[in-house]
Design a protein around this motif. Structure first.
Motif, mmCIF file in Angstrom:
data_model
loop_
_atom_site.group_PDB
_atom_site.id
_atom_site.type_symbol
_atom_site.label_atom_id
_atom_site.label_comp_id
_atom_site.label_asym_id
_atom_site.label_seq_id
_atom_site.Cartn_x
_atom_site.Cartn_y
_atom_site.Cartn_z
ATOM 1 N N PRO A 1 -1.257 9.352 -2.839
ATOM 2 C CA PRO A 1 -0.178 9.483 -1.858
ATOM 3 C C PRO A 1 0.989 10.259 -2.452
ATOM 4 O O PRO A 1 1.256 10.190 -3.661
ATOM 5 N N ALA A 2 1.711 10.987 -1.600
ATOM 6 C CA ALA A 2 2.835 11.804 -2.058
ATOM 7 C C ALA A 2 4.119 10.991 -2.061
ATOM 8 O O ALA A 2 5.079 11.269 -1.344
ATOM 9 N N ILE A 3 4.136 9.924 -2.881
ATOM 10 C CA ILE A 3 5.330 9.108 -3.029
ATOM 11 C C ILE A 3 5.582 8.872 -4.514
ATOM 12 O O ILE A 3 4.677 9.047 -5.333
ATOM 13 N N PRO A 4 6.806 8.495 -4.903
ATOM 14 C CA PRO A 4 7.074 8.203 -6.316
ATOM 15 C C PRO A 4 6.133 7.112 -6.828
ATOM 16 O O PRO A 4 5.908 6.098 -6.159
ATOM 17 N N ALA A 5 5.571 7.343 -8.006
ATOM 18 C CA ALA A 5 4.554 6.423 -8.516
ATOM 19 C C ALA A 5 4.602 6.362 -10.033
ATOM 20 O O ALA A 5 5.008 7.310 -10.705
ATOM 21 N N GLY A 6 4.164 5.228 -10.549
ATOM 22 C CA GLY A 6 4.032 5.040 -11.987
ATOM 23 C C GLY A 6 2.611 4.688 -12.344
ATOM 24 O O GLY A 6 1.774 4.415 -11.482
ATOM 25 N N ARG A 7 2.340 4.663 -13.636
ATOM 26 C CA ARG A 7 1.004 4.365 -14.125
ATOM 27 C C ARG A 7 0.709 2.870 -14.049
ATOM 28 O O ARG A 7 1.540 2.070 -13.622
ATOM 29 N N GLY B 1 0.169 1.896 -10.458
ATOM 30 C CA GLY B 1 -1.268 1.671 -10.574
ATOM 31 C C GLY B 1 -2.010 2.977 -10.732
ATOM 32 O O GLY B 1 -1.518 4.042 -10.363
ATOM 33 N N ARG B 2 -3.223 2.898 -11.257
ATOM 34 C CA ARG B 2 -3.976 4.108 -11.581
ATOM 35 C C ARG B 2 -4.321 4.932 -10.343
ATOM 36 O O ARG B 2 -4.488 6.136 -10.433
ATOM 37 N N THR B 3 -4.451 4.289 -9.165
ATOM 38 C CA THR B 3 -4.801 5.045 -7.957
ATOM 39 C C THR B 3 -3.570 5.543 -7.204
ATOM 40 O O THR B 3 -3.707 6.218 -6.183
ATOM 41 N N TRP B 4 -2.380 5.238 -7.707
ATOM 42 C CA TRP B 4 -1.130 5.818 -7.205
ATOM 43 C C TRP B 4 -0.618 6.919 -8.140
ATOM 44 O O TRP B 4 -0.020 7.901 -7.704
ATOM 45 N N SER B 5 -0.851 6.721 -9.428
ATOM 46 C CA SER B 5 -0.268 7.575 -10.466
ATOM 47 C C SER B 5 -0.747 9.018 -10.355
ATOM 48 O O SER B 5 -1.916 9.286 -10.082
ATOM 49 N N HIS B 6 0.187 9.951 -10.618
ATOM 50 C CA HIS B 6 -0.147 11.377 -10.625
ATOM 51 C C HIS B 6 -0.470 11.875 -12.041
ATOM 52 O O HIS B 6 -0.726 13.065 -12.234
#
Length: 341
Positions: free
Chosen positions: A224-230, A205-210
C-alpha cells in the motif's frame, strides 16, 4: 486460583510466532509448572532459512506440494524432544503443521494433552477425524467452541491474553494512528482510508514495508502507498502502541479476538477495534473505542485528536481492565483448570 501441582512437567509445543512461546513459558511458570517449550517451526540459522525457502517455499509457489515433507521436518525434532523429556502434560498450540506421525506418537505416550487453537478451524489443516481424536481442545473462537461441543468433544473457550512479562518503552509522540501486523485487504482498506482522509498513519510489518529486504522475503508482493515501517519485535510493538494516538485492530474473517485485542489496552494504548462484540471483554467508550465503518473510524480518530482527556481515560481504564482479567497468567490458570477437569 488455579496452580499446577508442584513438580508437574509441562511441555508446550508451539509455533515461534513473534516470540509468544516465551510468554506462554513465563505464564505457566508463574502458576507453578516446570515448563519446557518446543518451537516446531523455528529456524535458528540463516542456512536453515535459505534451505527452507529453496526446498519448500519455492517449490510450493511453483505448484509443487511439499506439505508432507514440511510436516515431517517440523515433527521429527518435536518427537525426539518428547521422548527425551517425558512430560506429565502437553499443551500443543495450533499444531496443524505437524505430521500424523507426531500425533500418533503423542497418543501412544498417553500423556494428558490439550490442543489450543488460536485460529478458526476453517483456516487450519486438521481433518475432522484428527480433531475428533483430541483429548481436550481449547479454542479462542466462541463459534468453534459451540460447534465442537455439538460434536460431543471436550472443549473450552479460552481467549488470547496480554503478555505482562515483555518489557517495553513508549515510542512516538502520540500523533500517528498505527497498525502492526499482516496487510490483509480489510486492514489495507482501513489504513488507506485514514491516510486519504489526511489522518497521520503508519503501518508496520513485512507486507507493509517498502524496504527491499522485506520485498525479497515476501517474493516481491505489492505494498500500500502509505507510510510504513519494517517488522518490529513485540517489545517495540508494545512501545509503538503505547506511543500512538490510537492503534487499529481490524479483524479478517475472524470471530476469535486476536492478541492485539488485549495488548493495546494492556500497554496503555488507545484501542480502535472493528468488533462490537468486544463488549464481552471491554466496555466501549470507556476502555476501548469501536468503529462500525470507515467513516466512523475517521470520526473516532478526530474525536481523539480533539479530546486528549478521552484518550487518557481510555488508556488508564483499558490497562486496568486488562491487568485485572486478561493477562497470559489468567489464561494459564484457565488452562490448568481445564487440565484438572
Amino acid at each position: 486460583m488455579a496452580t499446577t501441582p508442584r513438580g508437574t512437567r509441562l511441555a508446550i509445543i508451539t509455533p515461534a510466532f513473534h516470540g509468544y512461546h516465551e510468554a506462554f513459558r513465563a505464564a505457566f511458570e508463574a502458576v507453578g509448572a516446570d515448563v519446557t517449550v518446543i518451537c516446531y517451526d523455528a529456524f535458528t540459522t540463516i542456512t536453515e532459512k535459505i534451505r527452507n525457502k529453496a526446498e519448500l517455499e519455492l517449490p510450493e509457489r511453483l505448484g509443487i506440494d511439499r506439505s508432507a515433507e514440511r510436516a515431517r521436518r517440523l515433527s521429527a525434532p518435536v518427537i525426539a524432544a518428547l521422548r527425551e523429556i517425558r512430560p506429565d502434560r502437553v499443551l500443543v498450540i495450533k499444531g496443524d503443521a505437524l505430521s500424523d506421525g507426531f500425533w500418533e506418537e503423542l497418543e501412544a505416550m498417553r500423556i494428558p494433552t490439550i490442543v489450543w487453537f488460536y485460529d478458526e478451524m476453517r483456516r487450519m489443516q486438521f481433518s475432522d477425524d484428527r480433531i475428533a481424536a483430541f483429548d481436550k481442545i481449547a479454542t479462542y473462537s466462541v463459534h468453534d467452541a459451540a460447534e465442537l461441543d455439538r460434536r460431543g468433544l471436550t472443549v473450552r473457550h479460552i481467549a488470547n491474553g496480554f503478555d505482562t512479562f515483555t518489557p517495553y518503552r513508549e515510542i512516538g509522540h502520540r500523533s500517528e494512528t498505527t497498525f502492526i501486523g499482516a496487510a490483509y485487504p480489510n486492514r489495507i482498506e482501513a489504513m488507506q482510508y485514514l491516510h486519504d482522509s489526511d489522518v497521520p498513519v503508519r503501518a508496520y510489518g513485512r507486507t507493509w514495508s517498502h524496504d527491499w529486504r522485506d520485498r525479497a522475503r515476501t517474493w516481491g508482493s505489492d505494498r500500500p502507498a502509505i507510510p510504513a515501517g519494517r517488522d518490529v519485535s513485540r517489545s517495540v510493538a508494545y512501545g509503538i502502541m503505547r506511543g500512538s494516538l490510537a492503534s487499529v485492530n481490524s479483524h479478517f474473517n475472524q470471530d476469535g479476538f486476536t492478541m492485539r485485542t488485549f495488548e493495546t489496552p494492556g500497554v496503555g494504548g488507545v484501542h480502535l477495534i472493528d468488533r462490537e462484540d468486544i463488549a464481552e471483554l471491554y466496555e466501549p467508550d470507556r476502555e476501548v473505542l469501536v468503529y462500525r465503518d470507515l467513516d466512523d473510524l475517521v470520526d473516532q480518530v478526530h474525536r481523539l485528536r480533539r479530546d486528549r482527556g478521552l484518550a487518557d481515560r481510555l488508556r488508564e481504564a483499558g490497562k486496568r481492565r486488562t491487568l485485572a482479567e486478561h493477562t497470559m497468567v489468567h489464561r494459564a490458570r484457565e488452562m490448568e483448570r481445564f487440565f484438572a477437569a
